[in-house]
Design a protein around this motif. Sequence first.
Motif, short mmCIF file in Angstrom:
data_model
loop_
_atom_site.label_atom_id
_atom_site.label_comp_id
_atom_site.label_asym_id
_atom_site.label_seq_id
_atom_site.Cartn_x
_atom_site.Cartn_y
_atom_site.Cartn_z
N PRO A 1 0.81 -1.13 -0.26
CA PRO A 1 -0.10 0.02 0.06
C PRO A 1 0.70 1.32 -0.09
CG PRO A 1 -0.93 -1.63 1.54
CD PRO A 1 0.61 -2.09 1.11
N PHE A 2 1.90 1.37 0.85
CA PHE A 2 2.70 2.44 1.01
C PHE A 2 3.56 2.64 -0.41
CE2 PHE A 2 2.28 1.54 5.53
CZ PHE A 2 1.30 2.75 6.01
N THR A 3 4.08 1.53 -0.92
CA THR A 3 5.09 1.48 -2.05
C THR A 3 4.24 2.07 -3.21
OG1 THR A 3 6.31 -0.53 -1.09
CG2 THR A 3 6.68 0.20 -3.52
N LEU A 4 3.11 1.50 -3.57
CA LEU A 4 2.10 2.19 -4.45
C LEU A 4 1.57 3.28 -4.50
CD1 LEU A 4 0.91 -1.54 -5.44
CD2 LEU A 4 2.65 -0.42 -6.63
N PHE A 5 1.23 3.62 -3.39
CA PHE A 5 0.49 4.82 -3.23
C PHE A 5 1.08 6.04 -2.50
CE2 PHE A 5 -2.43 1.17 -4.44
CZ PHE A 5 -3.11 1.54 -5.50
N ALA A 6 2.00 5.74 -1.68
CA ALA A 6 2.77 6.78 -0.90
C ALA A 6 4.12 6.80 -1.02
CB ALA A 6 2.37 6.41 0.80
N SER A 7 4.48 6.58 -2.12
CA SER A 7 6.01 6.80 -2.51
C SER A 7 6.43 8.41 -2.64
CB SER A 7 6.34 5.90 -3.81
OG SER A 7 5.81 6.64 -4.90
N THR A 8 7.65 8.49 -2.68
CA THR A 8 8.07 9.89 -2.75
C THR A 8 9.35 9.88 -3.96
OG1 THR A 8 7.65 10.48 -0.63
CG2 THR A 8 9.13 11.79 -1.71
N PRO A 9 9.41 10.54 -5.08
CA PRO A 9 7.82 11.20 -5.68
C PRO A 9 6.89 10.09 -5.81
CG PRO A 9 9.66 11.37 -7.22
CD PRO A 9 10.25 10.86 -5.91
N SER A 10 5.55 10.38 -5.94
CA SER A 10 4.51 9.53 -6.33
C SER A 10 4.64 8.79 -7.75
CB SER A 10 3.23 10.34 -5.85
OG SER A 10 2.99 11.07 -6.87
N ILE A 11 3.94 7.58 -7.79
CA ILE A 11 3.90 6.95 -9.04
C ILE A 11 2.85 7.53 -9.83
CG2 ILE A 11 3.43 4.79 -10.29
CD1 ILE A 11 4.45 3.40 -7.74
N VAL B 1 -7.61 6.11 -7.63
CA VAL B 1 -6.25 6.22 -7.33
C VAL B 1 -6.32 7.24 -6.27
CG1 VAL B 1 -4.07 6.71 -8.05
CG2 VAL B 1 -5.55 5.11 -9.37
N GLU B 2 -6.51 8.76 -6.55
CA GLU B 2 -6.45 9.71 -5.79
C GLU B 2 -6.94 9.44 -4.29
OE1 GLU B 2 -4.71 12.41 -6.18
OE2 GLU B 2 -3.98 11.85 -8.12
N SER B 3 -8.19 8.81 -4.45
CA SER B 3 -8.83 8.52 -3.14
C SER B 3 -8.17 7.45 -2.05
CB SER B 3 -10.24 7.82 -3.35
OG SER B 3 -10.71 7.49 -2.19
N ILE B 4 -7.47 6.68 -3.00
CA ILE B 4 -6.56 5.55 -1.97
C ILE B 4 -5.34 6.38 -1.62
CG2 ILE B 4 -4.97 3.61 -2.13
CD1 ILE B 4 -6.98 2.47 -4.17
N LYS B 5 -4.81 7.28 -2.44
CA LYS B 5 -3.43 7.93 -2.07
C LYS B 5 -3.93 9.10 -0.81
CE LYS B 5 -0.55 8.15 -6.55
NZ LYS B 5 -0.13 9.04 -7.54
N SER B 6 -4.77 9.47 -0.71
CA SER B 6 -5.35 10.51 0.09
C SER B 6 -5.14 9.74 1.90
CB SER B 6 -6.56 10.98 -0.09
OG SER B 6 -7.81 10.00 0.09
N LYS B 7 -5.48 8.31 1.44
CA LYS B 7 -5.57 7.74 2.88
C LYS B 7 -4.28 7.49 3.35
CE LYS B 7 -9.92 5.11 1.38
NZ LYS B 7 -10.67 5.98 2.02
N PHE B 8 -3.05 7.69 2.41
CA PHE B 8 -1.72 7.44 3.08
C PHE B 8 -1.00 8.59 3.06
CE2 PHE B 8 -3.06 3.51 1.17
CZ PHE B 8 -3.10 2.55 2.17
#
Length: 223
Positions: free
Chosen positions: A188-198, A214-221
């Motif tokens: 979850p963090f690798t795909l949706f909370a990387s820096t910079p983001s995918i 995708v944006e909704s999932i990213k917002s949770k992390f």
Amino acid sequence: MKIPSRSHVHMLSYLVVLLLLPLLASSADPDPLQDFCVADKSANSISVNGFPCKPASKVTSDDFFFDGLTKVGDTSNIFGSNVTGGNVDNFPALNTLGISMNRVDFAPGGVNPPHSHPRATESGVVIDGQVLVGFVTTGNVYHSKVLNAGQMFVIPRGLVHFQKNVGVGKAFIITAFNSQLPGAVVLPFTLFASTPSIPDDVLTRAFQVEEKVVESIKSKFSS
């Protein structure tokens, strides 16, 4: 009796070496060259595959003992689980020894989300509670079982896996690795909370969903 020529002997030797190479390279960490090498975490200017050794004259008995796994982890987070690491980062005596352990605590219904360890095979035992353990092979075959206290499991190196508390109360497990620092790729963090983001368009195409998902999932992390 026909004696093999020198070229045939050399060819046979090369074949033996080629057959043995995968076995020689199969260990997760290199073998140590001394009794111990307690990591000197203060040597920030030195970069090696591992950590430099503390001078033996400065090593004490306390360096070889660690009580971090006696403490219950805080599971008040979105996953309802907590991983307490017993690796070289917080137990420096493990440096060069090729082993480490974790404690994983679960709230009721808590999950240690899908993740992998790129540098180690994992084995574990349920200490308390009832835990569903599952992993997926590179052939997309899913293996799982619900385990009770005292039962063990093994996760082959690098495969995506998870644990979930399926009992009525809290649970915790102890896991062991054949690496001093197995690493963890938490999906979850690798795909949706990387820096910079995918990029969103990569994730929307990969998961066949709309960008707003995708944006909704990213917002949770997001922090």
